[in-house]
Design an enzyme around this catalytic site. Structure first.
Site, short mmCIF file in Angstrom:
data_model
loop_
_atom_site.label_atom_id
_atom_site.label_comp_id
_atom_site.label_asym_id
_atom_site.label_seq_id
_atom_site.Cartn_x
_atom_site.Cartn_y
_atom_site.Cartn_z
CE LYS A 158 -30.28 -65.19 14.94
NZ LYS A 158 -30.64 -64.97 16.35
CG ASP A 207 -34.01 -65.31 17.92
OD1 ASP A 207 -33.79 -66.40 18.49
OD2 ASP A 207 -33.26 -64.85 17.04
#
Length: 270
Positions: A68, A105
């Site tokens: 990420k 997210d």
């Protein structure tokens, strides 16, 4: 592979439920496209993006651990995600093979918390990785009170709190959980194949919420301990489905049929 497709990448990747979710929505809407899981190691990440950017059928990818943060080096940052969050979980192939990074997210994490009054309330966050960055970004938007961050590397935890302008403290991973209105596990601890996350939750008040972003297994030791105390809990599927819906619209140009969430959860749990 022929025809439009997207995928999820990570190392490991076999645990990912993203293909089940995205394929369920594709079928529900009658969209002729595919979604798959692809194992990509850290060393292979540059070659992966170099190859995909030249594939006109590739709509993009979701990103799970441990990529990420590293994936930021391979994409355009049109939304200022690098400065705001410091991690991405979604890459879109735009016109002429331009790869654009974003983060779904934060929105996926915050959605299940809309019914709780957390403004000005103390929060405890476990972990300081890419998922923690999205969580902290969302918490700043909610306007929570002081944040206690538990992490193996205390200095990294303190730096992360500072980077988001959050008041609070960083403690070691085995530090005591202070009274908090919300406790969030952003680590892989408790995931299948990983050590469990065993915390003493006795300091949490009876109105506290315990949120574990791990979804394999769905009933982690942390959530089991919270439920044993009668605390409100939020499982990892809530965030997973929420962030996936945002990504689905980016990949396939259609809104996910969220009215079928109950059916989707049954499939994921089966």
């Amino acid at each position: 592979m022929t025809g439009p497709y997207a995928e999820v990448i990570g190392d490991p990747i076999s645990h990912s439920k993203s293909p089940l979710i995205q394929k369920f929505w594709l079928r529900a809407l009658g969209i002729d496209a595919d979604y798959r899981a692809t194992h990509v190691t850290p060393d292979a990440l540059p070659a992966y993006f170099a190859e995909r950017k030249d594939d006109p059928n590739w709509r993009g990818c979701n990103i799970t651990v441990p990529h990420k943060v590293a994936a930021l080096a391979h994409v355009e940052d049109h939304e200022g995600v690098r400065a705001a969050i410091g991690a991405i979980n979604t890459v879109i192939r735009a016109d002429h093979g331009v790869l654009v990074g974003t983060n779904t997210d934060a929105a996926g994490f915050a959605a299940p918390l809309s019914g709780f009054d957390l403004a000005g309330k103390p929060v405890t966050v476990i972990g300081a990785g890419g998922a923690a960055r999205a969580v902290l970004f969302a918490l700043t938007g909610i306007g929570v009170g002081p944040v206690t961050l538990l992490n193996r590397n205390v200095e990294k935890g303190a730096a992360l709190l500072s980077s988001f302008g959050l008041d609070g403290q960083a403690l070691p991973l085995d530090g005591a959980v202070p009274p908090s209105a919300l406790l969030v596990n952003t680590t892989s601890l408790g995931m299948t194949g990983q050590p469990s996350l065993d915390l003493d939750l006795s300091a949490l008040p009876e109105h506290a919420v315990v949120y574990d972003i791990v979804y394999a297994p769905l009933e982690t030791s942390l959530l089991a301990a919270a439920r044993a105390r009668g605390l409100a809990t939020i499982d990892g599927l809530e965030m997973l489905i929420g962030q996936a819906a945002v990504a689905f619209a980016l990949f396939f140009g259609a809104e996910a049929p969220r009215d079928r969430d109950a059916e989707l959860r049954r499939i994921l749990l089966g």
